[in-house]
Design an enzyme around this catalytic site. Structure first.
Site, PDB file in Angstrom:
ATOM      1  N   HIS A   1       0.859  -1.188   0.000  1.00  0.00           N
ATOM      2  CA  HIS A   1       0.000   0.000   0.000  1.00  0.00           C
ATOM      3  C   HIS A   1       0.900   1.245   0.000  1.00  0.00           C
ATOM      4  O   HIS A   1       1.968   1.244   0.611  1.00  0.00           O
ATOM      5  CB  HIS A   1      -0.923  -0.002   1.224  1.00  0.00           C
ATOM      6  CG  HIS A   1      -1.936   1.102   1.166  1.00  0.00           C
ATOM      7  ND1 HIS A   1      -1.624   2.393   1.522  1.00  0.00           N
ATOM      8  CD2 HIS A   1      -3.228   1.113   0.757  1.00  0.00           C
ATOM      9  CE1 HIS A   1      -2.707   3.153   1.333  1.00  0.00           C
ATOM     10  NE2 HIS A   1      -3.688   2.399   0.870  1.00  0.00           N
TER      11      HIS A   1
ATOM     12  N   GLU B   1      -3.815   1.400  -7.907  1.00  0.00           N
ATOM     13  CA  GLU B   1      -4.252   2.444  -6.979  1.00  0.00           C
ATOM     14  C   GLU B   1      -3.303   3.644  -7.100  1.00  0.00           C
ATOM     15  O   GLU B   1      -2.262   3.689  -6.431  1.00  0.00           O
ATOM     16  CB  GLU B   1      -4.286   1.903  -5.546  1.00  0.00           C
ATOM     17  CG  GLU B   1      -4.884   2.910  -4.584  1.00  0.00           C
ATOM     18  CD  GLU B   1      -5.265   2.295  -3.242  1.00  0.00           C
ATOM     19  OE1 GLU B   1      -6.428   1.891  -3.087  1.00  0.00           O
ATOM     20  OE2 GLU B   1      -4.395   2.217  -2.367  1.00  0.00           O
TER      21      GLU B   1
HETATM   22  P1  PGA Z   1      -9.682   5.693  -0.347  1.00  0.00           P
HETATM   23  O1  PGA Z   1      -8.466   4.752   0.125  1.00  0.00           O
HETATM   24  O2  PGA Z   1     -10.759   4.807  -0.882  1.00  0.00           O
HETATM   25  O3  PGA Z   1     -10.096   6.399   0.901  1.00  0.00           O
HETATM   26  O4  PGA Z   1      -9.140   6.606  -1.387  1.00  0.00           O
HETATM   27  C1  PGA Z   1      -8.028   3.686  -0.631  1.00  0.00           C
HETATM   28  C2  PGA Z   1      -6.782   3.084  -0.033  1.00  0.00           C
HETATM   29  O5  PGA Z   1      -5.982   3.821   0.563  1.00  0.00           O
HETATM   30  O6  PGA Z   1      -6.554   1.873  -0.154  1.00  0.00           O
END
Ligand code: PGA
Length: 254
Positions: free
Chosen positions: A97, A166
């Site tokens: 992450h 992401e």
């Molecule tokens: P968010 O977070 O949906 O609040 O943008 C996603 C994440 O950090 O995995």
């Protein structure tokens, strides 16, 4: 089958709140059993939450995951052992992450060790990749993170990894964040599938890739109606059981 992963990060602040949220989310997920739901609470709550998953109303499509895990067999101070992760019933582990990459200093070598450690004990690693800033050259960042993060794994092992696109700039806790557009997220998802299929000789349909970054009940459908996007990681919006259930319901409709 799409997978929706709730990443609670270090929330909520107390166990009673975590228990209420968990119970409500498990009940909500039970009403949408055509979706795989994975709830990743903070590790400190997991031991007490997991037994609640075995209650009457839960279904086999709901699992728990950890947001991080130790990568060594040795019992180093402060690390979460693989045994503990398994013992507390986690089936998934988030790995790489951006909070951990950029704030806590994890590099691709460490991420690679964690992936291998997870696979060695039968936990499904969820590898998060994505560029930090909007104008970073996305293809290079994705190729670097994937090739280094997955190095040493054979195709059968890579098939077990869930990859998430992401982009860091899209995460809701970042100042001025905005979700990626579905078209741009789809392009990144296809890029990831291509890099993996080329390097591990896998069929692109066998490589599930999810999207994460400011997903909520208003935009989820736009992402989920693309068959190539295999699901979503939901941070902020997963802290509200009602919104989270709407996300599941809309994913089911997609
Ligand atoms: P968010 O977070 O949906 O609040 O943008 C996603 C994440 O950090 O995995």
């Amino acid at each position: 089958m799409k997978t929706i992963i709730a990443n609670w990060k270090a929330n909520p602040a107390s166990f009673p709140e975590a228990r209420d949220l968990f119970v409500q989310e498990v009940a909500g997920a039970s009403r949408h059993a055509s979706i795989k739901t994975v709830i990743c609470p903070p590790f400190v709550y997991l031991a007490k939450l997991f037994p609640l998953l075995q209650s009457d109303f839960s279904v086999s499509t709901i699992s728990t995951g950890v947001q991080d895990m130790g990568e060594f067999a040795e019992p180093f101070t402060g690390k979460i052992s693989l045994e503990a992760v398994r013992h507390f019933g986690a089936r998934y582990a988030l790995v790489g992450h951006s909070d951990r990459r950029y704030i806590l200093g994890e590099d691709d070598e460490m991420i690679n060790r964690k992936l291998k450690a997870a696979l060695s004990v039968g936990i499904i690693p969820v590898l998060l990749v994505g560029e930090k800033e909007r104008d970073d050259y996305r293809e290079d960042v994705l190729a670097g993170q994937l090739l280094k993060g997955l190095t040493g794994l054979d195709s059968a092992e890579v098939k077990k990894v869930l990859v998430v696109y992401e982009p860091v700039w899209a995460i809701s806790t970042r100042p001025d964040s905005q979700p990626d557009t579905p078209a741009s997220a789809l392009a990144a998802v296809n890029m990831i599938k291509e890099i993996i299929s080329k390097n591990w000789k896998l069929d692109q349909n066998d490589i599930p890739v999810l999207y994460g970054g400011s997903v909520n009940e208003h935009n989820i459908l736009n992402f989920m109606e693309r068959p190539e996007i295999g699901g979503a990681v939901v941070g902020g919006a997963s802290l509200n059981a009602e919104k989270f259930e709407q996300i599941l319901a809309l994913t089911e409709m997609a």
